[in-house]
Design a protein around this motif. Sequence first.
Motif, short mmCIF file in Angstrom:
data_model
loop_
_atom_site.label_atom_id
_atom_site.label_comp_id
_atom_site.label_asym_id
_atom_site.label_seq_id
_atom_site.Cartn_x
_atom_site.Cartn_y
_atom_site.Cartn_z
N GLY A 73 0.83 -1.20 0.00
CA GLY A 73 0.00 0.00 0.00
C GLY A 73 0.86 1.25 0.00
O GLY A 73 1.93 1.26 -0.61
N ARG A 74 0.40 2.27 0.71
CA ARG A 74 1.11 3.54 0.73
C ARG A 74 1.31 4.02 2.16
O ARG A 74 0.50 3.74 3.03
N VAL A 75 2.40 4.78 2.36
CA VAL A 75 2.64 5.41 3.65
C VAL A 75 2.44 6.90 3.48
O VAL A 75 3.08 7.53 2.63
N LYS A 83 -3.31 14.82 18.86
CA LYS A 83 -2.04 14.98 19.57
C LYS A 83 -1.24 16.17 19.09
O LYS A 83 -0.18 16.48 19.66
N CYS A 84 -1.70 16.81 18.00
CA CYS A 84 -0.99 17.97 17.43
C CYS A 84 0.45 17.62 17.08
O CYS A 84 1.40 18.30 17.53
N GLU A 85 0.62 16.57 16.30
CA GLU A 85 1.94 16.15 15.86
C GLU A 85 1.83 15.36 14.55
O GLU A 85 0.77 14.79 14.26
N PRO A 86 2.93 15.34 13.76
CA PRO A 86 2.88 14.55 12.52
C PRO A 86 3.03 13.06 12.83
O PRO A 86 3.71 12.68 13.79
N VAL A 87 2.41 12.23 12.02
CA VAL A 87 2.51 10.78 12.15
C VAL A 87 2.67 10.18 10.75
O VAL A 87 2.42 10.85 9.74
N ALA A 88 3.09 8.93 10.70
CA ALA A 88 3.16 8.19 9.44
C ALA A 88 2.08 7.11 9.48
O ALA A 88 2.01 6.34 10.44
N ILE A 89 1.24 7.06 8.46
CA ILE A 89 0.15 6.09 8.43
C ILE A 89 0.31 5.17 7.22
O ILE A 89 0.37 5.63 6.07
N LYS A 90 0.40 3.88 7.50
CA LYS A 90 0.49 2.86 6.46
C LYS A 90 -0.94 2.49 6.06
O LYS A 90 -1.69 1.94 6.86
N GLN A 124 7.40 2.36 16.46
CA GLN A 124 6.28 2.17 17.39
C GLN A 124 4.93 2.35 16.72
O GLN A 124 4.68 3.35 16.03
N ILE A 125 4.06 1.37 16.92
CA ILE A 125 2.68 1.51 16.49
C ILE A 125 1.94 2.33 17.55
O ILE A 125 2.09 2.10 18.74
N GLN A 126 1.18 3.33 17.10
CA GLN A 126 0.41 4.16 18.03
C GLN A 126 -1.06 3.75 18.07
O GLN A 126 -1.72 3.87 19.10
N HIS A 127 -1.52 3.22 16.93
CA HIS A 127 -2.96 3.05 16.80
C HIS A 127 -3.21 2.32 15.48
O HIS A 127 -2.33 2.29 14.61
N TRP A 128 -4.38 1.72 15.32
CA TRP A 128 -4.77 1.22 14.00
C TRP A 128 -6.28 1.26 13.87
O TRP A 128 -6.99 1.24 14.86
N PHE A 129 -6.73 1.35 12.62
CA PHE A 129 -8.17 1.40 12.38
C PHE A 129 -8.47 0.89 10.97
O PHE A 129 -7.57 0.78 10.13
N ASP A 130 -9.71 0.57 10.74
CA ASP A 130 -10.16 0.09 9.43
C ASP A 130 -11.01 1.20 8.82
O ASP A 130 -12.07 1.53 9.36
N TYR A 131 -10.53 1.79 7.73
CA TYR A 131 -11.21 2.94 7.14
C TYR A 131 -11.51 2.69 5.68
O TYR A 131 -10.58 2.49 4.88
N ARG A 132 -12.78 2.64 5.33
CA ARG A 132 -13.20 2.43 3.95
C ARG A 132 -12.54 1.19 3.33
O ARG A 132 -12.03 1.23 2.22
N ASN A 133 -12.51 0.12 4.11
CA ASN A 133 -11.96 -1.17 3.72
C ASN A 133 -10.44 -1.19 3.60
O ASN A 133 -9.86 -2.06 2.96
N HIS A 134 -9.76 -0.22 4.22
CA HIS A 134 -8.29 -0.18 4.25
C HIS A 134 -7.83 -0.26 5.70
O HIS A 134 -8.22 0.58 6.52
N ILE A 135 -6.99 -1.23 6.01
CA ILE A 135 -6.35 -1.26 7.32
C ILE A 135 -5.33 -0.13 7.36
O ILE A 135 -4.47 -0.02 6.46
N CYS A 136 -5.43 0.74 8.35
CA CYS A 136 -4.53 1.89 8.49
C CYS A 136 -3.76 1.75 9.81
O CYS A 136 -4.37 1.67 10.87
N ILE A 137 -2.42 1.73 9.71
CA ILE A 137 -1.58 1.58 10.90
C ILE A 137 -0.85 2.89 11.14
O ILE A 137 -0.13 3.38 10.26
N VAL A 138 -1.05 3.45 12.32
CA VAL A 138 -0.47 4.75 12.65
C VAL A 138 0.84 4.54 13.41
O VAL A 138 0.87 3.87 14.44
#
Length: 392
Positions: A73-75, A83-90, A124-138
């Motif tokens: 996929g894409r990052v 949290k008012c900070e940048p993150v990388a989401i896979k 470090q993984i901070q969080h994950w969620f399923d959005y519009r049929n895409h697993i998103c790892i923060v």
Amino acid sequence: MDGVRTRKRHRLSWDVGPPETQAVTDGRVPTAAPPSSPPLREDDREGHYVYDLGENLTPRYKILSKMGEGTFGRVLECWDREKCEPVAIKVVRSIHKYRYAAMIEIDVLNHIATNERGRSCCVQIQHWFDYRNHICIVFEKLGPSLFDLLKRNKYCPFPVDLVRDFGRQLLESVAYIHDLRLVHTDLKPENILLVTSEYVKVPSQKSNLQGGTRFRCLPKSNAIKLIDFGSTAFENQSRSSIVSTRHYRAPEIILGLGWDYPCDLWSIGCILVEFCTGGALFQTHENLEHLAMMERVLGPLPPRMAQKANPSAAKYFTRGAELNWPEGAASRESIRAVGKLGRLKDLVGRNAECWGGSFTDLLRGLLKFEPAERLTAEEALDHAFFQQSGPA
């Protein structure tokens, strides 16, 4: 190696149902999945999430830029409004096998983050969620990869002290995940990230053609973290026969002999050579040529490995268990590419006089053909190369 290690197969925390039936908003698998959010727009043909910069990935995250793309996929770099900070989401492709692999990666990441040692050496993984049929790892946002650093410096070798520091941290990371009975399987400079993006410019040892001073960029902080656990395997789980990116793939994988923890150490050996020469050790895309390059650099493959090669790899050898080279070469160009390589000691020594002695000995221990004879991560950390400073 590690044959004495016995442990029941790791139970995945999400083994309560197939991931494609799960729609989550808080990183936990619910007993009854809420309805999936409707698609904002169609995915592209390959199942990648289609987005515009500046739009939201859920109300919490604003998309700032694309950081990278791969088979998975894409990052995306996003702004976390909470949290008012940048993150990388896979953002994983909306295809079953990639969603399934993403759930395994989430389990691995949570397993790794069980103590401070894991949090300090692995992303470090901070969080994950399923959005519009895409697993998103923060993830926490880190700096550029060590491949990016090499590229930025036009593939000039790293200074010896930097290689020592990077090598020590990489081995500490791998020792930790091996203690957890995990095999990374895809170690390469692209998957080792600097913690920050800050650089300092220092004079290069070489001058330019006009006699002026050349500069290269070195990181302000040498701290690194290991990333991309999408191919990581738990001990004793069913495994793919082919793993690792080609340039860093161990001989036992090519020969179909099975693989385990030692394949990570072979990859580290290749990575350290790349750090001290500026280029990949085995620049090839074909198995026979790859094996011929290994023999050119390290000497002949052990007959036992050739004799036990699986049927698809047996064709690379003669009946006498010798590599069918150069007779089996695909082209003269391939023969020339192998011929350009030298023995390991010469490859290391030709770049700088200080790359000898204990460093070459460490590489020999990591690049043993026989997996059982390879140094473990803990043994490599005890090597003389890491007990000194200055020239190797």
